[in-house]
Design a protein around this motif. Structure first.
Motif, PDB file in Angstrom:
ATOM      1  N   ALA A 152       0.638  -1.187  -0.037  1.00  0.00           N
ATOM      2  CA  ALA A 152       0.057  -0.010  -0.007  1.00  0.00           C
ATOM      3  C   ALA A 152       0.889   1.390  -0.169  1.00  0.00           C
ATOM      4  O   ALA A 152       2.067   1.328   0.476  1.00  0.00           O
ATOM      5  N   ASP A 153       0.311   2.421  -0.320  1.00  0.00           N
ATOM      6  CA  ASP A 153       1.168   3.600  -0.423  1.00  0.00           C
ATOM      7  C   ASP A 153       0.576   4.342   0.808  1.00  0.00           C
ATOM      8  O   ASP A 153      -0.034   4.305   1.335  1.00  0.00           O
ATOM      9  N   MET A 154       1.431   5.404   0.780  1.00  0.00           N
ATOM     10  CA  MET A 154       1.266   6.193   2.031  1.00  0.00           C
ATOM     11  C   MET A 154      -0.110   7.007   2.102  1.00  0.00           C
ATOM     12  O   MET A 154      -0.815   7.214   3.243  1.00  0.00           O
ATOM     13  N   SER A 155      -0.636   7.294   1.113  1.00  0.00           N
ATOM     14  CA  SER A 155      -2.222   7.922   1.129  1.00  0.00           C
ATOM     15  C   SER A 155      -3.022   6.970   1.596  1.00  0.00           C
ATOM     16  O   SER A 155      -4.042   7.164   2.544  1.00  0.00           O
TER      17      SER A 155
ATOM     18  N   GLY B 285       3.489   7.776  15.839  1.00  0.00           N
ATOM     19  CA  GLY B 285       4.850   8.226  16.192  1.00  0.00           C
ATOM     20  C   GLY B 285       5.692   8.061  14.922  1.00  0.00           C
ATOM     21  O   GLY B 285       6.709   8.765  14.535  1.00  0.00           O
ATOM     22  N   ASP B 286       5.502   6.838  14.138  1.00  0.00           N
ATOM     23  CA  ASP B 286       6.382   6.706  12.969  1.00  0.00           C
ATOM     24  C   ASP B 286       6.080   7.904  11.932  1.00  0.00           C
ATOM     25  O   ASP B 286       7.131   8.209  11.346  1.00  0.00           O
ATOM     26  N   LEU B 287       4.876   8.086  11.678  1.00  0.00           N
ATOM     27  CA  LEU B 287       4.568   9.337  10.790  1.00  0.00           C
ATOM     28  C   LEU B 287       5.228  10.762  11.146  1.00  0.00           C
ATOM     29  O   LEU B 287       5.907  11.219  10.395  1.00  0.00           O
ATOM     30  N   ARG B 288       5.132  10.825  12.511  1.00  0.00           N
ATOM     31  CA  ARG B 288       5.860  12.110  12.855  1.00  0.00           C
ATOM     32  C   ARG B 288       7.330  11.996  12.756  1.00  0.00           C
ATOM     33  O   ARG B 288       7.863  13.002  12.259  1.00  0.00           O
ATOM     34  N   ARG B 289       8.094  11.020  12.932  1.00  0.00           N
ATOM     35  CA  ARG B 289       9.424  10.992  12.827  1.00  0.00           C
ATOM     36  C   ARG B 289       9.666  10.857  11.493  1.00  0.00           C
ATOM     37  O   ARG B 289      10.929  11.146  11.230  1.00  0.00           O
ATOM     38  N   ASN B 290       8.827  10.648  10.540  1.00  0.00           N
ATOM     39  CA  ASN B 290       9.098  10.504   8.964  1.00  0.00           C
ATOM     40  C   ASN B 290       8.549  11.768   8.236  1.00  0.00           C
ATOM     41  O   ASN B 290       8.034  11.379   7.327  1.00  0.00           O
ATOM     42  N   MET B 291       8.223  12.815   8.843  1.00  0.00           N
ATOM     43  CA  MET B 291       7.476  14.022   8.176  1.00  0.00           C
ATOM     44  C   MET B 291       8.093  14.439   6.928  1.00  0.00           C
ATOM     45  O   MET B 291       7.500  14.817   6.085  1.00  0.00           O
ATOM     46  N   ASP B 292       9.454  14.467   6.971  1.00  0.00           N
ATOM     47  CA  ASP B 292       9.903  15.199   5.787  1.00  0.00           C
ATOM     48  C   ASP B 292       9.822  14.191   4.539  1.00  0.00           C
ATOM     49  O   ASP B 292      10.383  13.041   4.692  1.00  0.00           O
ATOM     50  N   GLY B 293       9.112  14.701   3.588  1.00  0.00           N
ATOM     51  CA  GLY B 293       8.759  13.764   2.323  1.00  0.00           C
ATOM     52  C   GLY B 293       8.057  12.430   2.706  1.00  0.00           C
ATOM     53  O   GLY B 293       8.274  11.607   1.999  1.00  0.00           O
TER      54      GLY B 293
ATOM     55  N   ALA C 195       6.069  10.601  -0.213  1.00  0.00           N
ATOM     56  CA  ALA C 195       6.812   9.892  -1.085  1.00  0.00           C
ATOM     57  C   ALA C 195       7.495   8.515  -0.377  1.00  0.00           C
ATOM     58  O   ALA C 195       8.167   7.897  -1.081  1.00  0.00           O
ATOM     59  N   ARG C 196       7.262   8.317   0.802  1.00  0.00           N
ATOM     60  CA  ARG C 196       8.237   7.540   1.529  1.00  0.00           C
ATOM     61  C   ARG C 196       7.210   5.941   1.261  1.00  0.00           C
ATOM     62  O   ARG C 196       5.926   5.862   1.066  1.00  0.00           O
ATOM     63  N   SER C 197       7.849   4.919   1.381  1.00  0.00           N
ATOM     64  CA  SER C 197       7.225   3.477   1.214  1.00  0.00           C
ATOM     65  C   SER C 197       6.779   3.481   2.859  1.00  0.00           C
ATOM     66  O   SER C 197       7.545   3.188   3.610  1.00  0.00           O
ATOM     67  N   PRO C 198       5.663   2.937   2.882  1.00  0.00           N
ATOM     68  CA  PRO C 198       5.180   2.523   4.297  1.00  0.00           C
ATOM     69  C   PRO C 198       5.926   1.233   4.844  1.00  0.00           C
ATOM     70  O   PRO C 198       6.073   1.140   6.068  1.00  0.00           O
ATOM     71  N   ALA C 199       6.094   0.479   3.879  1.00  0.00           N
ATOM     72  CA  ALA C 199       7.021  -0.945   4.391  1.00  0.00           C
ATOM     73  C   ALA C 199       8.432  -0.478   4.721  1.00  0.00           C
ATOM     74  O   ALA C 199       8.917  -1.136   5.976  1.00  0.00           O
TER      75      ALA C 199
END
Length: 298
Positions: A196-199, A228-236, A239-243
């Protein structure tokens, strides 16, 4: 209590064995302070797998003797061993060959001499200033009753699951419930394929309301994404892969775990939800901290 532990009555093991063999109940009786202690002992026994019932000694002489059957065992309590109100119960046990146990600090007393099993308390002075009020003696009696209950629990192999059957109410009852009873599953699960994609992840997390998204591959858990994982990876983020941002080794539990143990895991790992999986690592439920709050576990 140390003195009592070092001087456990000689008949204690035999009394435990006899109770285990009984097809009936353990009937506890006493009068005054001994009666109050006896009532508590009976309640503890009944709640830990030994069928037990308290019969008031005075009421027994006026009809309540009918509560005692030949399949039962009687446990009579009197510190002096000369309590008049117990006389009729002693006669009743003798008349119908009902096994009788006695707790007393007077081994030569009438009650103890009539008993089949003598649970003699070590002689110790009462703790009150005048040495008369039942204090030390009642505390030792209570401790001896608890020792009986614990010994019987061990011999019966009484487990936490058994304990929960007799304690369905209150906070204790809630803590003894299983995760399977409190978790949410089915369509409520925030499950997505690992591809699945991030959206899709954001939409699922928002709609399901657990604060997590579960990634699966071939039906098995492949990772979990938290707020928490989302907040730690807010930059871009989009475009990130959820996996790649998911935790591949989330904290998981089985559905038969006790609610109290689940709460301990949440506290230890400082997380808000637990993923419940089956024997094949397939997600079957989510247990949120709020579920435990609603159930009264906390």
């Amino acid at each position: 209590m140390t003195h009592l532990a070092a001087h456990l009555p000689a008949d204690f093991p035999a009394a435990v064995d006899r109770i285990l063999q009984s097809p009936g109940r353990l009937i506890v009786s006493g009068i005054g302070k001994s009666g109050h202690i006896g009532n508590k002992i009976a309640a503890t026994l009944a709640s830990t797998g030994t069928p037990s019932h308290f019969v008031h000694a005075a009421e027994a002489s006026h009809g309540d003797m009918g509560m005692i059957t030949r399949a039962d065992i009687c446990l009579l309590i009197s510190n002096s061993g000369e309590t008049v109100e117990l006389r009729d119960m002693v006669y009743h046990t003798q008349r119908f060959s009902i096994p009788m146990m006695a707790i007393s600090s007077a081994p030569e007393s009438t009650l103890m001499q009539a008993a089949d099993f003598r649970l003699t308390l070590p002689h110790q002075p009462e703790a009150c200033p005048i040495g008369k009020a039942p204090t030390t003696s009642t505390t030792m009696t209570l401790a001896l009753g608890d020792a009986l209950a614990v010994a019987l629990m061990e011999q019966r192999g009484f487990l936490a699951e058994d304990f929960s059957v007799f304690h369905p109410g209150g906070k204790l009852g809630a803590q003894m419930r299983k995760v399977a009873e409190l978790m949410r599953g089915g369509n409520a699960l925030p499950v997505l394929d690992r591809s699945a994609d991030m959206s899709e992840v954001l939409l699922t997390m928002t709609s399901k309301g657990f604060g997590i998204a579960i990634l699966v591959q071939d039906g098995r858990v492949a990772g979990v994404i938290t707020d928490g994982d989302l907040r730690r990876n807010m930059d871009g983020l989009m475009a990130r892969s959820p996996a790649k941002i998911a935790n591949p080794s989330p904290v998981t539990v089985r559905p038969d775990l006790l609610a109290a143990e689940a709460l301990a895991l949440l506290n230890t790992h400082k997380i808000g939800a637990l993923l419940v999986i089956d024997a094949e690592d397939r997600p079957i439920g989510v247990l949120h901290l709020h579920d435990l709050l609603r159930a009264g576990v906390m």
